[in-house]
Motif scaffolding. Structure first.
Motif, PDB file in Angstrom:
ATOM      1  N   THR A   1       0.869  -1.199   0.228  1.00 38.17           N
ATOM      2  CA  THR A   1       0.308   0.103  -0.052  1.00 38.17           C
ATOM      3  C   THR A   1       0.672   1.271  -0.090  1.00 38.17           C
ATOM      4  O   THR A   1       0.102   2.448  -0.154  1.00 38.17           O
ATOM      5  N   LEU A   2       1.997   0.990   0.199  1.00 40.68           N
ATOM      6  CA  LEU A   2       3.075   2.518   0.246  1.00 40.68           C
ATOM      7  C   LEU A   2       3.037   3.143  -1.097  1.00 40.68           C
ATOM      8  O   LEU A   2       3.310   4.282  -1.012  1.00 40.68           O
ATOM      9  N   GLY A   3       2.930   2.366  -2.199  1.00 36.22           N
ATOM     10  CA  GLY A   3       3.099   3.243  -3.364  1.00 36.22           C
ATOM     11  C   GLY A   3       2.505   2.646  -4.687  1.00 36.22           C
ATOM     12  O   GLY A   3       1.585   2.223  -4.516  1.00 36.22           O
ATOM     13  N   THR A   4       2.836   3.685  -5.634  1.00 35.54           N
ATOM     14  CA  THR A   4       1.864   3.333  -6.923  1.00 35.54           C
ATOM     15  C   THR A   4       2.059   2.117  -7.618  1.00 35.54           C
ATOM     16  O   THR A   4       1.324   1.996  -8.600  1.00 35.54           O
ATOM     17  N   SER A   5       3.262   1.840  -7.426  1.00 30.75           N
ATOM     18  CA  SER A   5       3.884   0.715  -8.339  1.00 30.75           C
ATOM     19  C   SER A   5       3.370  -0.910  -8.023  1.00 30.75           C
ATOM     20  O   SER A   5       2.444  -1.091  -7.131  1.00 30.75           O
ATOM     21  N   PRO A   6       3.714  -1.782  -8.725  1.00 28.97           N
ATOM     22  CA  PRO A   6       3.205  -3.136  -8.483  1.00 28.97           C
ATOM     23  C   PRO A   6       3.581  -3.720  -7.361  1.00 28.97           C
ATOM     24  O   PRO A   6       4.784  -3.406  -6.803  1.00 28.97           O
ATOM     25  N   THR A   7       2.988  -4.699  -6.786  1.00 33.01           N
ATOM     26  CA  THR A   7       3.080  -5.777  -5.685  1.00 33.01           C
ATOM     27  C   THR A   7       3.426  -7.034  -6.408  1.00 33.01           C
ATOM     28  O   THR A   7       2.854  -7.558  -7.115  1.00 33.01           O
ATOM     29  N   MET A   8       4.365  -7.643  -5.829  1.00 29.80           N
ATOM     30  CA  MET A   8       4.970  -9.225  -6.173  1.00 29.80           C
ATOM     31  C   MET A   8       4.793  -9.993  -5.125  1.00 29.80           C
ATOM     32  O   MET A   8       5.268  -9.685  -4.101  1.00 29.80           O
ATOM     33  N   ILE A   9       4.092 -11.156  -5.283  1.00 27.21           N
ATOM     34  CA  ILE A   9       4.441 -12.160  -4.197  1.00 27.21           C
ATOM     35  C   ILE A   9       4.802 -13.405  -4.963  1.00 27.21           C
ATOM     36  O   ILE A   9       4.659 -13.603  -6.200  1.00 27.21           O
ATOM     37  N   TYR A  10       5.296 -14.415  -4.126  1.00 31.10           N
ATOM     38  CA  TYR A  10       5.767 -15.636  -4.480  1.00 31.10           C
ATOM     39  C   TYR A  10       4.965 -16.913  -4.315  1.00 31.10           C
ATOM     40  O   TYR A  10       4.518 -16.831  -2.987  1.00 31.10           O
ATOM     41  N   PHE A  11       4.649 -17.623  -5.190  1.00 35.29           N
ATOM     42  CA  PHE A  11       3.601 -18.620  -4.685  1.00 35.29           C
ATOM     43  C   PHE A  11       4.107 -19.615  -3.432  1.00 35.29           C
ATOM     44  O   PHE A  11       5.470 -19.579  -3.088  1.00 35.29           O
ATOM     45  N   GLY A  12       2.923 -19.874  -2.880  1.00 32.63           N
ATOM     46  CA  GLY A  12       3.335 -20.216  -1.533  1.00 32.63           C
ATOM     47  C   GLY A  12       3.424 -19.201  -0.275  1.00 32.63           C
ATOM     48  O   GLY A  12       2.859 -19.381   0.913  1.00 32.63           O
ATOM     49  N   GLN A  13       3.836 -17.930  -0.697  1.00 35.02           N
ATOM     50  CA  GLN A  13       3.826 -17.083   0.371  1.00 35.02           C
ATOM     51  C   GLN A  13       2.502 -16.629   1.047  1.00 35.02           C
ATOM     52  O   GLN A  13       2.345 -16.594   2.112  1.00 35.02           O
ATOM     53  N   GLU A  14       1.532 -16.813   0.337  1.00 36.26           N
ATOM     54  CA  GLU A  14      -0.075 -16.526   0.667  1.00 36.26           C
ATOM     55  C   GLU A  14      -0.617 -17.636   1.553  1.00 36.26           C
ATOM     56  O   GLU A  14      -1.512 -17.508   2.233  1.00 36.26           O
ATOM     57  N   VAL A  15       0.016 -18.984   1.717  1.00 37.03           N
ATOM     58  CA  VAL A  15      -0.299 -19.881   2.560  1.00 37.03           C
ATOM     59  C   VAL A  15       0.787 -20.198   3.559  1.00 37.03           C
ATOM     60  O   VAL A  15       1.073 -21.182   4.264  1.00 37.03           O
ATOM     61  N   GLY A  16       1.820 -19.045   3.845  1.00 39.42           N
ATOM     62  CA  GLY A  16       2.834 -19.355   4.561  1.00 39.42           C
ATOM     63  C   GLY A  16       3.935 -20.330   4.581  1.00 39.42           C
ATOM     64  O   GLY A  16       4.635 -20.955   5.429  1.00 39.42           O
ATOM     65  N   GLU A  17       4.193 -20.475   3.400  1.00 41.17           N
ATOM     66  CA  GLU A  17       5.292 -21.435   3.043  1.00 41.17           C
ATOM     67  C   GLU A  17       6.869 -20.991   3.566  1.00 41.17           C
ATOM     68  O   GLU A  17       7.012 -19.657   3.556  1.00 41.17           O
ATOM     69  N   ALA A  18       7.296 -21.645   4.384  1.00 46.17           N
ATOM     70  CA  ALA A  18       8.606 -21.425   5.009  1.00 46.17           C
ATOM     71  C   ALA A  18       9.997 -21.830   4.511  1.00 46.17           C
ATOM     72  O   ALA A  18      11.121 -21.337   5.059  1.00 46.17           O
ATOM     73  N   GLY A  19      10.103 -22.694   3.433  1.00 48.92           N
ATOM     74  CA  GLY A  19      11.308 -22.710   2.622  1.00 48.92           C
ATOM     75  C   GLY A  19      12.154 -23.705   3.611  1.00 48.92           C
ATOM     76  O   GLY A  19      13.319 -23.737   3.533  1.00 48.92           O
ATOM     77  N   ASN A  20      11.475 -24.643   4.293  1.00 45.94           N
ATOM     78  CA  ASN A  20      12.135 -25.294   5.029  1.00 45.94           C
ATOM     79  C   ASN A  20      12.717 -26.849   4.576  1.00 45.94           C
ATOM     80  O   ASN A  20      13.115 -27.644   5.444  1.00 45.94           O
ATOM     81  N   VAL A  21      12.579 -26.859   3.198  1.00 45.10           N
ATOM     82  CA  VAL A  21      12.904 -28.407   2.582  1.00 45.10           C
ATOM     83  C   VAL A  21      14.354 -28.248   2.067  1.00 45.10           C
ATOM     84  O   VAL A  21      14.811 -27.438   1.584  1.00 45.10           O
ATOM     85  N   ASP A  22      15.184 -29.499   2.558  1.00 44.76           N
ATOM     86  CA  ASP A  22      16.500 -29.571   1.925  1.00 44.76           C
ATOM     87  C   ASP A  22      16.232 -30.188   0.579  1.00 44.76           C
ATOM     88  O   ASP A  22      16.266 -31.481   0.922  1.00 44.76           O
ATOM     89  N   GLY A  23      16.751 -29.438  -0.453  1.00 45.16           N
ATOM     90  CA  GLY A  23      16.332 -30.260  -1.590  1.00 45.16           C
ATOM     91  C   GLY A  23      17.913 -30.860  -2.223  1.00 45.16           C
ATOM     92  O   GLY A  23      17.633 -31.684  -3.151  1.00 45.16           O
ATOM     93  N   GLY A  24      18.679 -30.453  -1.508  1.00 47.58           N
ATOM     94  CA  GLY A  24      20.208 -31.241  -2.036  1.00 47.58           C
ATOM     95  C   GLY A  24      21.121 -30.124  -2.231  1.00 47.58           C
ATOM     96  O   GLY A  24      21.720 -29.513  -1.255  1.00 47.58           O
TER      97      GLY A  24
END
Length: 597
Positions: free
Chosen positions: A415-438
């Motif tokens: 809400t602070l600016g006039t420019s676009p907002t971006m979100i990353y898939f999973g952000q909206e459901v609280g993805e914490a990125g705790n998987v060790d992929g290798g």
């Protein structure tokens, strides 16, 4: 032809949904480190069904950035489709980096149900995305390409990068690469890293045939780069000599004030380096297929004159093309916007970094006012985000620590600016990125491995895309994002004026917690007061001050005015007395209000 979504002429905020295409539709939850496709699964273009796209649109999204689409190096045998195998000695991870592109005129075969028809499957996704009222962004990575770049799909008259280079010299203006004459490339070595985690593979021999060696993507001029260099890629030459001087025409004074048409006219009759033409042609190729815009990787590592040339050519074909770039040097922002004709740059180094410091207890919110005012002249070009493939997940312990603590950051960012907002898939459901992929480690969702994204998979619910497996807290979080993003799409004030009211409240409001931040946004049709509580422990009760200059700008007389909170509908009263306003508030930890007059 791909159907185009209807376009409104009314200015509004845009919302970009970045999705790592390989991971989005993967239903496999095994998550074995260094797992194969057979073990860990992979998502496909076809997983973006009409239902999936409709749910993304309903979230409050206007653009989807399909990350990792161009054909990049992967450790998987596709030789029966005419695709050469990639050498694990110069590939990061098993699934490969999406920023080591091997063929710009085709797409990653991993993403297709039928790899022989991979381009057709992506073209169908472009059409499907448009038919669901969304627009398409893909990556272009002009600074570097895969060491083994080889296109099977070059259009008639197009040759591969480097095919016509004079490899006997370090630099020539029309060479696509820089060379290290007389030296062969050597694979970097490390005691702590082995390709494919040390498993046997016929191509793993500590060697990669490249003579003479080329400069590495991050600029290393060593025949044997360091293991921390971008050794899987090579640097593209844009006519910058090894001493840093420019070997191409420069824009005349005053061109920062001219539009893309004038820039296009300037370059139309100029002789430019070969690499400029190659990347322009790549962009125009994808535009012709219906792509609506591009995200440019590490744009500041490429000269701004090239961007003027490239972006003006794109805008001549599609004036509404959405062009956003990764630039991390604030001193160069205005050059890349005004001379380079970028639409949007990452607001990472200032807004994002300060928000991260606030939520980690390392900074106060007050400097946000100076940051925003310092960018007032380019505010509509600074894209805001809290999560992307390069960064630690917002909900991770290494960033906010929980999805709820990230909510006030999201309200402020959106809400602070006039420019676009971006979100990353999973952000909206609280993805914490705790998987060790290798290759990829926790706090970021791996872009190098075949993995699942657990919270996102619970929303995906086996392909139903209905959130059927989400916990109650995850459902509430997604509902919050849906309310917030949809509000930003329709809010007139968010394309209008901004005024911090932080100083007045910090100086004179009793009970105004150190974690509080407040500001006003307005247009002719809409007036907003926005209050965020970055504190995750303190409930605050106070009389919020709306300063005299805001009351005057809004033409408010003394009296009582009802204000309605735009996310959840609560009511409050704005009391104006002697030309100054107050609103009585009780603000819980991590709570935010968007009040509309």
């Amino acid at each position: 032809m791909s159907a185009k979504p209807k376009v409104s002429n009314t200015p509004k905020k845009e919302v970009v949904y970045q999705v790592f295409t390989r991971l989005f539709g993967n239903k496999n939850t095994t998550n074995k480190p260094w797992g194969t496709i057979e073990e860990n699964g992979v998502g496909k273009f076809n997983d973006f069904t009409d239902k999936a796209l409709q749910e993304i649109k309903k979230l409050g999204v206007t653009y989807i950035w399909y990350t990792g689409v161009p054909h990049h190096d992967v450790i998987r045998d596709y030789t029966k489709y005419g695709i050469s195998n990639d050498d694990p000695d110069v590939v990061k991870g098993r699934a490969g980096s999406p920023y080591a592109v091997k063929d710009y005129y085709n797409v990653n075969p991993d993403l297709a149900v039928n790899p022989a028809k991979r381009l057709e499957e992506f073209e169908a996704l472009i059409t499907r995305t448009h038919n669901n009222g969304l627009k398409v962004i893909i990556d272009i990575v002009p600074n570097h390409i895969a060491r083994n770049y080889h296109s099977l799909s070059n259009p008639k008259g197009v040759t591969d990068f480097g095919a016509e280079d004079d490899t006997s010299v370090e630099y020539a203006r029309n060479n696509n690469f820089y060379y290290i004459p007389g030296k062969a490339f050597e694979v970097p070595t490390s005691d702590s890293y082995k390709p494919l985690n040390g498993e046997k593979n016929p191509l793993i021999d500590g060697k990669f045939n490249e003579y003479p060696a080329k400069w590495t993507g991050n600029g290393s001029r060593e025949a044997k780069p360091d293991i921390n260099d971008w050794y899987e890629t090579v640097k593209v030459n844009y006519g910058i000599k090894p001493d840093g001087s420019k070997d191409f025409p420069e824009l005349p004074a005053g061109y920062e004030n001219k539009d893309y048409k004038a820039h296009y006219e300037f370059w139309k009759d100029k002789d430019v380096p070969s690499s400029w033409k190659k990347f322009r042609d790549i962009a125009l190729y994808w535009l012709a297929k219906g792509v609506d815009g591009f995200r440019y990787d590490m744009a500041e590592m490429v000269p701004v004159e090239f961007w003027s040339y490239m972006n003006s050519a794109i805008k001549m074909k599609n004036p509404k093309a959405f062009l956003m770039a990764e630039v991390y040097n604030p001193k160069e922002y205005r050059n890349y916007i005004k001379l380079g004709k970028m639409d949007y740059l990452y607001d990472k180094v200032e807004t994002y970094d300060h928000l991260k410091a606030i939520i980690q207890g390392n900074a106060m919110p007050d400097p946000l006012s100076d940051i925003q005012m310092g960018m007032a002249d380019i505010d509509n070009h600074m894209l805001h985000f809290l999560d992307n493939h390069d960064e630690q997940r917002l909900a991770s312990p290494e960033f906010a620590g929980s999805p709820e603590k990230g909510k006030p950051l999201m309200v402020y960012s959106a809400t602070l600016g006039t420019s676009p907002t971006m979100i990353y898939f999973g952000q909206e459901v609280g993805e914490a990125g705790n998987v060790d992929g290798g290759f990829g480690k926790p706090s970021r969702t791996s872009i190098f491995d075949y993995v699942g994204v657990p919270n996102h998979q619970r929303w995906m619910n086996g392909g139903k895309f209905d959130g059927g497996q989400l916990t109650e807290s995850e459902k509430k979080l997604r509902d919050f994002y849906k309310r917030l993003l949809n509000f930003t799409l329709k809010s007139d004030a968010l394309t209008g004026k901004y005024k911090e009211i932080q100083v007045a409240n910090r100086n004179a409001t009793k009970g105004y917690d150190p974690g509080m931040y407040s500001f006003a946004r307005w247009s002719a049709n809409e007036k907003l007061i926005i209050v965020v509580n970055f504190s995750w422990v303190t409930t605050s009760s106070f009389e919020l001050k709306v300063p005299e200059d805001v009351i005057k700008a809004w033409n408010l007389k003394d009296g009582l005015y009802e204000v309605t909170e735009q996310l959840y509908g609560s009511k409050a009263q704005l009391k104006v007395n002697d030309g100054k306003g107050t609103i009585h508030l009780n603000v819980k930890p991590s709570e935010s209000f968007i009040f509309k007059l």
